[in-house]
Each structure stands twice: as structure tokens, then as C-alpha cells.
Scaffold this active site. Structure first.
Site, PDB file in Angstrom:
ATOM      1  N   CYS A 143       0.849  -1.203   0.000  1.00 23.21           N
ATOM      2  CA  CYS A 143       0.000   0.000   0.000  1.00 23.21           C
ATOM      3  C   CYS A 143       0.880   1.247   0.000  1.00 23.21           C
ATOM      4  O   CYS A 143       1.849   1.335   0.755  1.00 23.21           O
ATOM      5  CB  CYS A 143      -0.913   0.017   1.225  1.00 23.21           C
ATOM      6  SG  CYS A 143      -1.927   1.521   1.275  1.00 23.21           S
ATOM      7  N   CYS A 168      -5.129   0.932  -1.610  1.00 23.02           N
ATOM      8  CA  CYS A 168      -4.522  -0.336  -2.050  1.00 23.02           C
ATOM      9  C   CYS A 168      -5.573  -1.414  -2.349  1.00 23.02           C
ATOM     10  O   CYS A 168      -5.240  -2.490  -2.843  1.00 23.02           O
ATOM     11  CB  CYS A 168      -3.529  -0.850  -1.026  1.00 23.02           C
ATOM     12  SG  CYS A 168      -4.263  -1.283   0.554  1.00 23.02           S
TER      13      CYS A 168
HETATM   14 ZN    ZN Z   1      -3.928   0.739   1.864  1.00 24.47          ZN
END
Ligand code: ZN
Length: 346
Positions: free
Chosen positions: A37, A67
Site C-alpha cells: 500500500c 490499495c
Molecule cells: Zn492501503
């Protein structure tokens, strides 16, 4: 088992190799993420780890909007990985439905997963690998018989037929040089690459619309078959993409062979000149190729880019900051821009 410290470090370094293997939830925001992420990693005492996205959901966390831990599986399916290993470790073998069932694999599932992953069924994949092995044997100076055995063909006439059909010449002649399709995992979904021994022809997310149409176009334009396999170039491409997703690479260094008109190639060259972490509008891109009025043609060339990420069409947005379009899906474009340090308000 990974220690909590190790898991935290994986998030801090945005290491995508662990994408799909565990998840991190943030107590202060109520959000959970996958490894890779691009969001800033919170203080360790605010983090909690889960083995599955489902477990994080059950604990009351919401999926991160940067993400997308739920929607974009970045890992190749275990089934595909296992099958590829079986095929590589047992060259020349023919795989029947019975063989698959004996390993607990449903043949229709294998067919569907290979189709969506490589644009070909599992049996076409196996056949393609065997032909690629036969071809490599000949390229290394092997005899026709050696090539036949390397490809696992039982009869010489069957081998000659399959070989001629694919390469356009019998095994003792050179014939058409194949292009090789390979896969690349990414934190925002599976990709394929198509490479020769000397250049990259295509890199795409497999969910892209009309992926098969793009493959068919390559086969037609270059009059070369596409077989599953790797070349030195595809390994280089995979390494550089991995480094890009880890945040360690901001500029690709690869021999490219994009397929398009002269105008399209000029637009793509201008795209490559947009530095990592910056964006341009379609209008600015038109100015960059010296034709300010051509912004519609520029936008359409941008969309026809067949080298996703490497020719960075994701760096082109609407005047005024709107996200614009992206063939692989806008959630991917948003992720890529955020990953490159753009503000996440798109
Ligand atoms: Zn994330």
C-alpha cells in the site's frame, strides 16, 4: 511465520512480494491494507495484523481505498502457479483431465484461469511450452529428433505438423521466430508481458478490455506466433516492474517495440519523457508533440498504449485535475499516481 516486526517492516518498505499473504489494520482509522500500500505507514502500536482480508473485515475494519485489499488480488492464483511448476518440472508430458483430477484440480477451473491469465487454455499453454522447448533445442543446434523428444512429441509426423503450423516452416528450417508471453504479479492485479529475445512488445493488466484482440494484432503485424515462456528481456521487464512497485525504480531502461502508427509512437515518446511523480494534461501532451490542436488524437493514442506503466500513460490527466481515462481501470491509475507521490484527491 513472520514476526510482527517483520510484517511492519514489509509495510514500511512497501514490499509487494507479500501481497495477499497478510493484512495490516490501523486502529486509529479503522482501515486495513495489503502489503505494498502506498499510504504512509502508521505508528507500530496502532497496527494490527490479520491472516486474511475476511478476518480484518470481521474485526470491523474497512478496506483501504488506496490499495484495495479486497478487489485487486495481486497474486497469481495458487492453482496457476502449481500447474506451471508441474509443466516446467515434467517437460514434454501431456496433461490429461484425469491427471489434473488426480491432483484435485478441476479441469474446467484450470481452463478458465489460464484463459483469463494468458489468453489461452491450459492445454494450449502446455502445447505452447512443448513447442517452445522443441524450438529452443533446434536453436541450440539439436537435431529434428532431439527437438521432437524435447517437446515430448511421440510421432515425428505429429511433431512436424504442429511445428510447421506454428512456425510456418518444418523443423529443419528457421521459420517464424516466436514472441513469448510471461506473467508478472503486481499489487494492483496480474499483468502479462510479451517479449522477443531483444525487445518488449506488450505489457498489460490482464483485466484490460480486448486483451486477446491486442495479442491477435501482434501475431498479425509481426507474423510471429506467441508462445508461453521467458526471454532475457522478459526477466528484465519483470525485475524492473517489481522494483517500480517497491518504490525502488523511477525510470525504466528497456528496449521497447511499441506497435502503432508514426503519430502514436510520437505521442508515446512524449509520454516516456514525463518524469515519475509528475502529470500532464492531454492538451499539454499535444503541445509537447508540437501539435496543440491534436489533443483528441493525442488522447486516443494515449489510450492505445500497449506498454502499461512502462510507457506511463497513467501520468496524463484532464485539465483541471480530473483523473481522465485508463484502459486497465481508474482504480489502477489512482493507485499508480498515489504510488508516485501525487496527491490522493483524484
Ligand atoms: Zn492501503
Amino acid at each position: 511465520m513472520l514476526s510482527t516486526e517483520k510484517k511492519y517492516e514489509i509495510f514500511q518498505t512497501r514490499n509487494i512480494e507479500y501481497s495477499g499473504q497478510f493484512y495490516m489494520a490501523v486502529k486509529t482509522t479503522g482501515i486495513f491494507c495489503r502489503p505494498g500500500c502506498p499510504a504512509r505507514t502508521p505508528h507500530p502500536e496502532n497496527c494490527e495484523f490479520f491472516e486474511s482480508a475476511k478476518a480484518a473485515l470481521t474485526a470491523g475494519y474497512r478496506p483501504c481505498k488506496r490499495c484495495h485489499p479486497m478487489n485487486l488480488p495481486g497474486e497469481a492464483g495458487t492453482l496457476i502457479k502449481n500447474l506451471i511448476n508441474l509443466v516446467e518440472n515434467d517437460p514434454g508430458r501431456k496433461w490429461s483431465e484425469k491427471d489434473l483430477l488426480a491432483r484435485g484440480i478441476e479441469p474446467s477451473t484450470a481452463r478458465r484461469q489460464f484463459q483469463s491469465r494468458f489468453g489461452m487454455s491450459f492445454s494450449a499453454y502446455v502445447k505452447g511450452r512443448n513447442l517452445a522447448r522443441a524450438r529452443a533445442e533446434i536453436a541450440q543446434g539439436g537435431s529434428v529428433i532431439e527437438a521432437q523428444l524435447a517437446g515430448g512429441f511421440e510421432s515425428s509426423s505429429g511433431f512436424r505438423d504442429a511445428y510447421s503450423k506454428t512456425f510456418g516452416a518444418p523443423p529443419n528450417k528457421a521459420g517464424r521466430d516466436p514472441l513469448f508471453v510471461d506473467w508478472v504479479d503486481s499489487p494492483i492485479g496480474p499483468m502479462i508481458t510479451i517479449c522477443s529475445e531483444t525487445a518488449l512488445y506488450l505489457s498489460e493488466f490482464t483485466n484490460r478490455k480486448n486483451l486477446k484482440g491486442q495479442l491477435d494484432k501482434l501475431i498479425k503485424v509481426y507474423d510471429r506466433p506467441i508462445l508461453p515462456g521467458q526471454t532475457q528481456i522478459s526477466q528484465k521487464v519483470a525485475d524492473q516492474l517489481q522494483a517500480y512497485f517497491n518504490g525502488a525504480l523511477t525510470k525504466f531502461d528497456l528496449p521497447l517495440k511499441p506497435t502503432g502508427t508514426e503519430f502514436q509512437r510520437r505521442v508515446w515518446d512524449a509520454l516516456i519523457a514525463i518524469p515519475y511523480g509528475e502529470t500532464r494534461s492531454y492538451g499539454e501532451l499535444a503541445v509537447a508533440i508540437g501539435n496543440a490542436k491534436a489533443f483528441r488524437a493525442v488522447a486516443s493514442s494515449n489510450a492505445k498504449n500497449g506498454l502499461a506503466i512502462i510507457i506511463p500513460c497513467h501520468r496524463v490527466i484532464n485539465t483541471g485535475g480530473g483523473l481522465g481515462g485508463y484502459a486497465g481501470g481508474l482504480d489502477k491509475k489512482r493507485w499508480l499516481l498515489t504510488h508516485e507521490g501525487q496527491p490522493s484527491h483524484y
